[in-house]
Design a protein around this motif. Sequence first.
Motif, PDB file in Angstrom:
ATOM      1  N   SER A  30       0.836  -1.186   0.000  1.00 53.29           N
ATOM      2  CA  SER A  30       0.000   0.000   0.000  1.00 53.29           C
ATOM      3  C   SER A  30       0.875   1.241   0.000  1.00 53.29           C
ATOM      4  O   SER A  30       2.093   1.160  -0.022  1.00 53.29           O
ATOM      5  CB  SER A  30      -0.891  -0.035   1.236  1.00 53.29           C
ATOM      6  OG  SER A  30      -0.086  -0.225   2.383  1.00 53.29           O
ATOM      7  N   ASP A 157     -14.804  -2.150  10.727  1.00 55.55           N
ATOM      8  CA  ASP A 157     -15.066  -1.794   9.333  1.00 55.55           C
ATOM      9  C   ASP A 157     -16.584  -1.685   9.145  1.00 55.55           C
ATOM     10  O   ASP A 157     -17.274  -2.693   8.941  1.00 55.55           O
ATOM     11  CB  ASP A 157     -14.483  -2.866   8.401  1.00 55.55           C
ATOM     12  CG  ASP A 157     -14.675  -2.515   6.932  1.00 55.55           C
ATOM     13  OD1 ASP A 157     -15.290  -1.457   6.654  1.00 55.55           O
ATOM     14  OD2 ASP A 157     -14.233  -3.290   6.073  1.00 55.55           O
ATOM     15  N   ARG A 301     -11.230  -5.166  10.186  1.00 54.53           N
ATOM     16  CA  ARG A 301     -10.104  -5.067   9.283  1.00 54.53           C
ATOM     17  C   ARG A 301      -8.870  -5.002  10.178  1.00 54.53           C
ATOM     18  O   ARG A 301      -8.983  -4.863  11.405  1.00 54.53           O
ATOM     19  CB  ARG A 301     -10.196  -3.786   8.448  1.00 54.53           C
ATOM     20  CG  ARG A 301     -10.444  -2.533   9.292  1.00 54.53           C
ATOM     21  CD  ARG A 301     -10.189  -1.266   8.540  1.00 54.53           C
ATOM     22  NE  ARG A 301      -8.758  -1.125   8.274  1.00 54.53           N
ATOM     23  CZ  ARG A 301      -8.230  -0.127   7.577  1.00 54.53           C
ATOM     24  NH1 ARG A 301      -9.012   0.816   7.056  1.00 54.53           N
ATOM     25  NH2 ARG A 301      -6.942  -0.047   7.376  1.00 54.53           N
ATOM     26  N   THR A 304      -6.055   0.272  11.505  1.00 55.71           N
ATOM     27  CA  THR A 304      -5.746   1.315  10.513  1.00 55.71           C
ATOM     28  C   THR A 304      -4.266   1.693  10.564  1.00 55.71           C
ATOM     29  O   THR A 304      -3.721   2.209   9.583  1.00 55.71           O
ATOM     30  CB  THR A 304      -6.606   2.562  10.756  1.00 55.71           C
ATOM     31  OG1 THR A 304      -6.467   2.959  12.127  1.00 55.71           O
ATOM     32  CG2 THR A 304      -8.075   2.287  10.458  1.00 55.71           C
ATOM     33  N   GLU A 307      -2.236   0.250   7.755  1.00 61.62           N
ATOM     34  CA  GLU A 307      -2.334   1.019   6.506  1.00 61.62           C
ATOM     35  C   GLU A 307      -1.501   2.301   6.603  1.00 61.62           C
ATOM     36  O   GLU A 307      -0.753   2.641   5.679  1.00 61.62           O
ATOM     37  CB  GLU A 307      -3.802   1.353   6.231  1.00 61.62           C
ATOM     38  CG  GLU A 307      -4.015   2.084   4.919  1.00 61.62           C
ATOM     39  CD  GLU A 307      -5.490   2.291   4.591  1.00 61.62           C
ATOM     40  OE1 GLU A 307      -5.777   2.766   3.483  1.00 61.62           O
ATOM     41  OE2 GLU A 307      -6.342   1.988   5.456  1.00 61.62           O
ATOM     42  N   MET A 312       0.253  -2.439   4.709  1.00 66.57           N
ATOM     43  CA  MET A 312      -0.960  -3.151   4.310  1.00 66.57           C
ATOM     44  C   MET A 312      -0.800  -3.824   2.944  1.00 66.57           C
ATOM     45  O   MET A 312      -0.128  -3.300   2.061  1.00 66.57           O
ATOM     46  CB  MET A 312      -2.119  -2.146   4.246  1.00 66.57           C
ATOM     47  CG  MET A 312      -3.480  -2.745   3.993  1.00 66.57           C
ATOM     48  SD  MET A 312      -4.737  -1.453   3.899  1.00 66.57           S
ATOM     49  CE  MET A 312      -4.667  -1.023   2.152  1.00 66.57           C
ATOM     50  N   ALA A 314      -2.594  -4.251  -0.184  1.00 68.31           N
ATOM     51  CA  ALA A 314      -3.708  -3.544  -0.811  1.00 68.31           C
ATOM     52  C   ALA A 314      -4.759  -4.490  -1.374  1.00 68.31           C
ATOM     53  O   ALA A 314      -5.891  -4.087  -1.631  1.00 68.31           O
ATOM     54  CB  ALA A 314      -3.181  -2.614  -1.907  1.00 68.31           C
ATOM     55  N   SER A 316      -5.753  -7.217   0.225  1.00 69.46           N
ATOM     56  CA  SER A 316      -6.369  -7.967   1.327  1.00 69.46           C
ATOM     57  C   SER A 316      -7.777  -7.450   1.608  1.00 69.46           C
ATOM     58  O   SER A 316      -7.962  -6.258   1.859  1.00 69.46           O
ATOM     59  CB  SER A 316      -5.506  -7.812   2.585  1.00 69.46           C
ATOM     60  OG  SER A 316      -6.226  -8.224   3.724  1.00 69.46           O
ATOM     61  N   LYS A 319      -7.755  -5.727   4.738  1.00 70.89           N
ATOM     62  CA  LYS A 319      -6.682  -4.733   4.820  1.00 70.89           C
ATOM     63  C   LYS A 319      -5.583  -5.163   5.794  1.00 70.89           C
ATOM     64  O   LYS A 319      -5.052  -4.364   6.563  1.00 70.89           O
ATOM     65  CB  LYS A 319      -7.260  -3.363   5.198  1.00 70.89           C
ATOM     66  CG  LYS A 319      -8.304  -2.894   4.176  1.00 70.89           C
ATOM     67  CD  LYS A 319      -8.830  -1.523   4.465  1.00 70.89           C
ATOM     68  CE  LYS A 319      -9.816  -1.111   3.365  1.00 70.89           C
ATOM     69  NZ  LYS A 319     -10.374   0.199   3.538  1.00 70.89           N
TER      70      LYS A 319
END
Lengths: 445, 233
Positions: A30, A157, A301, A304, A307, A312, A314, A316, A319
């Motif tokens: 990511s 999520d 997920r 964050t 990410e 991450m 991308a 998945s 995520k």
Amino acid sequence: MSECINRRDFLKMGGAAVVGGAAVTAGCASAGPAAVSAGFKAALPRAKGPRLVIVGGGTSGLTIAKHAKKEYPKFDIVLVEKRDMYSSCFSSNLWYAGLINLEFLADHSFLDAARNNHYIYFNATATGLDRAGRKLITSEGEIDYDFLVVAPGISYDYNRIGVKDEDTIDALRTGYPGGFISPTEHVTIRRKVQEFEGGLFLQYVPNGNYRCLPGPYERACMIASHIKKNKLKGKVLVLDANPEITIKKDGFHAAFKELYNGIVEYKPGSAITGVDLAKKTVKTEFDSYRFEDASIYPGVRASTLIEHLGLMDAKSPQKEALISQLKYNYIGDERVYVTGDSRPHPYSKSANTANTEGRYVAKVLAARAQGKDITWYSPRTVCYSMVNANPPEAISVDAGYVLNKEGTAVGGFSPDTKLFEKRDAAKGRGTLEWARGMYRAMFEG
Amino acid sequence: MHRRRFVTLCGGSVAMLAAGLRGVRAEPFVDFPKVRLVDAAGAPLKAAALATNDAYVFHYPLRSFPCFLINLRKPAGEPREMTSEALAYTWPGAVGTQKNIVSYSAVCTHELSYPSKEGSEIRYAAEASPLSGKPGMIVCCAHDSIFDPAAGAPRLHGEARDPLLPVRLEYDPAEDAIYATGLAGTWLLDRFLKSYRRQLIAEYGAGVYKEPVGATSAAVLLNTYSGGAVSTC
């Protein structure tokens, strides 16, 4: 009574993660991290050996901090944790039925864990990563690392239940929390249960490889126990996005039928597609349900943070991190690792899994710090679920995992996996002792 | 053994662990004062009268440290070298005329579950248990560990990395008497005292929990000791 879990069950359990994460070579990195400098160094003692920085003081991070030091005493370990007070997510359902108190969950000190296991607890929030410069950016300054483990757990999520606008997400988080991340959610849910006077209490079960597969069903049992004990004119509606109970189904079905007939209503295949909080209503494909109160677990997920730090995959669906399934390092960087519930593996996202996985990853780190290698071995998912509070009775599973034929990724449950779905008081006591053992495993030396 | 020497010995082991020493270290059995096992009424325990369907719990070498005494339904294996993550030692085998009486710490080497008067997750399952599937195993249901008491109690399943810690027994055929005389190292004893300090102080009193057990130690069937609240896995 026991039986084996078959491959089909395994795929149901972790299907989404298998699809997204099994073949790491199919993954895709990511965007890079947002922050690459804090502008100042963290106030930490000088490293006296290879510095291992661990982000996250949950089951995974605490286990790795303890065992990496045991495996390789030269490690100088810093545990970066944003909380200044621990309280476990595991076992929190038991609080709602009065089987434990808050002290059971929270009487465990980060300071004691650090002192007992000879590492530094650093109370800060990770905000960025400079992999080229080997620096972790935190709210309390930059930390140079030789090895970095990122174990931040999960985030919710809300897209999974058709909710995209921030106002509604905030209203759901605040008013009807999922209860599978933070202690403040547990406090709110306990208040809800204690203040419940009747009507319909909605417990939602998401799809995907969500954290604590049996957790929503166990919670339904605990709330139902409270309703039954207090003779309330209410019931628990379990709306399940899945076509069937995802784990220990015979044990939960038996509890619903034999203990909570008329108190628990179970509706499989009922994915929420939208909410109307003004009307306290959720919608599924064919129906809508008005609730008096609710805990809406929207699906998960990876945190964050994965990410934001540029770790991450991308591709998945949840995520999750782009890491080696066998060694946990970020693909292309053997200095950075992701463990715990942000992993892409189709493991149960449970405390016992994170603990046993953490012991393995500690060995990986110790080996790599010494230029060695180790052979993969499976984590273990020993997981109890309390299904009755009066008297305490539970069911359990003991699962291991095996690699696929190529030996490149996790391919299914091990042959010695067993389910114990006949509830009894011995397993009720075992549920509590399992948790005490987990606390000892993380906080004591 | 003088009490001061006794406490120093335990404290020294704590210090070794705290120093972060890692790796297997050969350690001989640690001698503790010889203690005769008696029944709940204080009468000498007779080996010939031991039950085979349950383990006995007794405390040794401290008043608070629980151990199992097990009368196996078959002779135990020969003495053998045992190696674990914590240490290496020679398991001395069984005692008694049939070589079927063994003793181990009743504290699980995984995360220290032990029998209390309120209940026990660890037990000797004379019959095949749902978890082990075969008779004569020690099972700890807290995290599903299995140990074989007829072979020095190595781990057969679960996350424990060390065998159960053996207690050295001595048998007097003239009186059919059983004595406890030592432990295979003290790391588990040290960890137990540290981990449960709060509870042990509350249960026994400050300092009392780490006193030597005395000249005799009462051995009581686990199901009696733990009020019938024993695991079934």
